[in-house]
Design a protein around this motif. Structure first.
Motif, short mmCIF file in Angstrom:
data_model
loop_
_atom_site.label_atom_id
_atom_site.label_comp_id
_atom_site.label_asym_id
_atom_site.label_seq_id
_atom_site.Cartn_x
_atom_site.Cartn_y
_atom_site.Cartn_z
N GLU A 151 0.87 -1.18 0.00
CA GLU A 151 0.00 0.00 0.00
C GLU A 151 0.90 1.23 0.00
O GLU A 151 2.04 1.17 0.49
N LYS A 155 -6.91 15.53 6.44
CA LYS A 155 -6.63 15.69 5.01
C LYS A 155 -5.14 15.88 4.73
O LYS A 155 -4.75 16.43 3.72
N GLU A 171 -5.50 -8.69 6.15
CA GLU A 171 -6.48 -7.62 6.32
C GLU A 171 -6.35 -7.00 7.72
O GLU A 171 -6.47 -5.78 7.88
N ILE A 176 -5.49 11.18 7.83
CA ILE A 176 -6.54 11.12 6.81
C ILE A 176 -7.65 12.11 7.17
O ILE A 176 -8.11 12.88 6.33
N LYS A 225 -3.39 -4.69 7.63
CA LYS A 225 -3.69 -3.46 6.88
C LYS A 225 -4.59 -2.54 7.71
O LYS A 225 -4.37 -1.33 7.78
N LYS A 226 -5.59 -3.14 8.28
CA LYS A 226 -6.54 -2.35 9.08
C LYS A 226 -5.81 -1.62 10.20
O LYS A 226 -6.06 -0.44 10.46
N PHE A 263 -3.88 1.28 8.62
CA PHE A 263 -4.80 2.35 8.17
C PHE A 263 -5.27 3.15 9.40
O PHE A 263 -5.25 4.38 9.40
N HIS A 264 -5.68 2.43 10.44
CA HIS A 264 -6.20 3.14 11.61
C HIS A 264 -5.12 3.94 12.32
O HIS A 264 -5.39 5.00 12.89
N GLY A 303 -3.02 13.40 4.49
CA GLY A 303 -2.48 12.27 3.73
C GLY A 303 -3.54 11.20 3.55
O GLY A 303 -4.57 11.20 4.22
N GLY A 304 -3.28 10.32 2.60
CA GLY A 304 -4.24 9.24 2.34
C GLY A 304 -3.57 8.12 1.57
O GLY A 304 -2.46 8.28 1.06
N PHE A 305 -4.26 7.00 1.51
CA PHE A 305 -3.74 5.86 0.76
C PHE A 305 -4.14 5.99 -0.71
O PHE A 305 -5.32 6.05 -1.03
#
Lengths: 460, 349
Positions: free
Chosen positions: A228, A301, A284, A298, A287-288, A291-292, A303-305
């Protein structure tokens, strides 16, 4: 000289000795920017005994010996600055043992990373090692000796931290075994619980001996591997992003890159995060967690995947990656070199801005890459430039930019990785004097006649 | 925004909204809760430039454009107001990346461009599937590149300024090719010229044709070559199709013609679920994971052997996971090629 050639032929056979100009030409340079210097001879030993004999010959005659893996460091570490014998190790490429329960392997000093990868793929599919992004011809011994990094460096540190034992031919011709293998048939530790003598050879760039065998840790290879990319528009967020990701302990490798071209990469910093797992659920979950861990960026705003298409994904999952070769030809003419200091992750914003400044000042195409070492203990930040080998002016500009990058890195608390001779001098000058004296004592004791890769790590 | 860009204003009729009998735009929304009165109230607030929770909560699935049967463009309005108020939907880096990707540099024409030509948008990868008998009458004759890129994706990012800036130039570029009809291989491109451009008062001097319509007509002409597939397929409807909902009717017609059974799903037609790709980039894990998990479970439960994709973005987002669950991902073009006995590029069981 004729006498030395004859004796080299006696040791390794005529086929494996050369003093032909066309061969010396190639052995006198590497793909980087360092000035070439020809050796007098090239010898390709096939056994430890042959290495011993060559080193003993060189010791007796006071002839320099330069051990060489694939010659890929780009910083001239195998260029025989004072002539002598280049010891090309590529014939010593056997994988001697894989202990799949204790997860280590023993390989000869000229074994390429690609060969070990292929061997494990075929015979031990549940095992892997930390594959560097250098070409597959790169040897394992050279890689650990320069403190290389690879795909498992974020989890387990420098590739040299994964060494479990060494066999080294000392500058006197003696063969030393380092670690548990010095008193046991098992190569499980390079030092502990004994004094760790591997430090006399790792990082010394072939100036204290010739590594003829390496014990290397292997690690579980999961069935699935994923990638990712988290992107942000400011380098200032990178240290916190890395801190949060590494805190999860859910990732394999973490790299960062920034470059102005192609346009998809312009203006942003890309944190490439690798995951492994044996099941969808495991993958998963990891990844989760990551992401968290980045939710606040995120939400704000910051940054983001990004979406990673199948082509880009495949290229990122390649081991080794081929992106460096592609980058090397951006300006046409196939030149590529970088200064890659090891430095704190919190210095990423300064390094990034410095690179932008240098690229503009010297009008060069550039690429920033960083690889996280350990759980964010440090990073290797590469100030990379591409150049046309037929363009002397461009090559001079790259040299100047790299010099400035090195000066900056040192002033920012960084330490050069696989330093050029010039960088070695600067490191020794800046170093704590007691440490410098200690290095001097070690070098003089191990290599009293100064035959091992002379010009490198010459402590004044 | 440039002077040229500021010329284009959204054609939104407040009266249509005020007299709406259903408030369907928000009542049917799968991501926001609203009854009819709330829906009308919020949309009117948005029109008048007032604050509305919708401006914060809309996830940009585009579906309200379809739910509004009165053609009043609720999603374009939401987008425009967000932009005016500086309400970012996506992280800055994601928006910036997309703006950079579409920067108008690159304009490629392949083959002879006749009065009818194909547009690949800025996705040259279409050349890998757009081939064979189905495309004989137009190929080779296609164009692609950023200067032919519709730029519609920026409505996800509440950035119509980029569209207003770039789309007129794209229209001009296509016009200069001398084409009368353009078959668009992505429905976001088709929607750019059939929905978005007219909604903002831009004139489109050529006829946009959706590739579904084109495929259907070609298949009709090749009826004799069709070997009914006798497979059960699920269809993943993309967000972009909400901008041109009338083209959705071609899906069952095409599948019927090639002998593929369209399975019944919970999430299909107006109730289709997003692939999650854009949600992931904009909002992180939870929304995307929930939507993807429900969607995949629904497809698997439907008993479909294949999942048919219309959009490469959706295909990239869902393919691997569907394949691991035994459902084969396939693009609509590949499926149609399979039906006339052509090898779609992978082994057909």
């Amino acid at each position: 000289m004729e006498d030395i050639k004859r004796r080299l032929c006696d040791i390794v056979g005529e086929r494996f000795v050369s003093d032909r100009a066309e061969e010396l030409f190639f052995y006198g340079r590497d793909p980087g920017l360092m000035p070439p210097h020809s050796p007098d001879f090239v010898a390709l030993p096939g056994t430890v005994e042959e290495v011993r004999e060559i080193v003993k010959l060189a010791f007796r005659e006071g002839v320099p010996v330069v051990p060489m893996g694939a010659g890929m460091t780009l910083t001239g570490l195998c260029i025989p600055r004072k002539g002598g014998i280049v010891l090309d190790m590529k014939r010593m490429n056997r994988i001697l043992e894989v202990n799949d329960r204790a997860r280590y392997t023993i390989v000869e000093g000229g074994t390429p990373t690609g060969a070990l990868k292929a061997y494990l793929d075929a015979h031990h599919p549940r095992l892997r090692f930390s594959i560097p992004d250098s070409p597959a011809a790169t040897t394992i011994a050279a890689n650990v000796m320069i403190h290389g990094q690879g795909r498992l460096t974020q989890q387990y540190g420098f590739n040299s931290d994964m060494v479990t034992g060494l066999e080294v031919v000392l500058p006197t011709g003696d063969v030393a075994r380092i670690g548990s293998c010095s008193l046991s048939p098992d190569w499980f530790s390079k030092g502990a619980p004994l004094p760790d003598l591997s430090g006399l050879f790792l990082g010394w760039l072939g100036t204290t001996g010739v590594i003829t065998k390496v014990g290397l840790k292997l690690y579980p290879r999961k069935k699935m591997r994923e990638v990712e990319i988290f992107i942000t528009d400011s380098p200032d967020f990178i240290p916190d992003i890395i801190y949060e990701i590494t805190h999860t302990e859910m990732t394999e490798d973490i790299n960062i890159f920034a470059q102005p071209l192609p346009l998809i990469f312009k203006d942003n910093h890309h944190v490439v995060v690798y995951f492994t797992g044996d099941t969808d659920e495991e993958l998963e979950f990891k990844k989760k967690s990551v992401f968290h861990a980045l939710d606040r960026f995120i939400k704000n705003k910051d940054g983001g995947f990004m979406t990673v298409g199948p082509g880009m994904k495949q290229s990122l999952l390649d081991m080794p990656q081929r992106s460096a070769s592609t980058f090397a030809d951006v300006t046409k003419g196939g030149g590529f070199e970088y200064s890659g200091p090891i430095i704190l992750v919190e210095k990423y914003p300064q390094c990034s801005r410095k690179l932008d400044e240098l690229a503009e000042k010297y009008d060069l195409k550039y690429h920033a890459t960083a690889r996280i070492i350990g759980r964010g203990h440090a990073m290797m930040f590469a100030f990379s430039f591409t150049f046309n080998r037929a363009d002397e002016d461009m090559m001079d500009r790259v040299r100047a930019a790299l010099r400035e990058a090195s000066e900056f890195a040192l002033s920012a608390g960084g330490v050069f990785w696989k330093p050029t001779v010039d960088e070695q001098r600067r490191l020794l000058q800046a170093m704590d004097p007691v440490t410098r004296r200690l290095m001097q004592m070690i070098k003089r004791n191990l290599d009293p006649s100064g035959i091992m890769n002379p010009g490198n790590w010459e402590v004044p | 925004m440039s002077e040229a860009g500021s010329m284009f204003t959204l054609q939104f009729d407040e009266a249509i909204c005020a007299s709406c009998p259903s408030g369907a735009c928000l009542v049917k929304c799968q991501y926001l809760e609203a009854d009819r009165e709330q829906a009308k109230r919020e949309m009117l607030k948005i029109f008048r430039g007032e604050d509305s929770r919708v401006l914060q909560e809309c996830v940009t699935c585009y579906a309200c454009e379809e739910y509004c049967k009165r053609g009043n463009h609720p999603f374009y309005l939401i987008t425009q107001r967000r932009e005016e108020k500086g309400i970012l939907t996506a992280p800055r880096a994601i928006t910036r990346q997309w703006i950079n990707i579409g920067e108008p540099r690159g304009k490629y024409e392949v083959g002879e461009i006749k009065e009818r030509a194909l547009s690949f948008g800025f996705m040259p990868q279409f050349k890998d599937i757009v081939k064979g008998k189905l495309f004989e009458d137009v190929m080779p004759g296609y164009f692609f590149g950023q200067e032919y890129f519709c730029n519609v994706v920026y409505i996800h990012f509440a950035n119509t300024a980029v569209i207003k800036e770039r789309l007129p130039r794209v229209i001009r570029n296509i016009q200069e090719l001398g084409v009368k009809e353009v078959v668009f291989m992505h429905d976001e491109c088709y929607a750019a010229f059939s929905s978005l451009a007219p909604a903002f008062g831009m004139e489109v001097p050529f006829k946009p044709i959706h590739y579904f319509e084109y495929l259907y007509q070609r298949l009709e002409g090749l009826r004799g070559d069709i070997r009914p597939l006798h497979i059960r397929v699920a269809y993943q409807r993309p967000c972009s199709n909400r901008l041109c909902p009338r083209t959705h009717r071609w899906v069952p017609k095409i599948l019927d013609l090639i002998g593929a059974e369209l399975v019944t799903r919970t999430y299909q037609d107006e109730n289709a679920l997003c692939c999650g790709s854009i949600f992931r980039a904009m909002y992180g894990y939870d929304l995307a994971a929930d939507v993807q998990a429900r969607n995949i479970e629904d497809i698997v439960k439907s008993g479909a052997e294949y999942c048919v994709f219309n959009c490469h973005g959706c295909q990239n987002a869902l393919s691997d996971r569907l394949a691991r669950k035994g459902v084969r991902p396939i693009h609509m073009v590949e499926l149609c090629r399979m039906a006339i006995g052509e090898n779609p590029g992978f082994e057909v069981p």
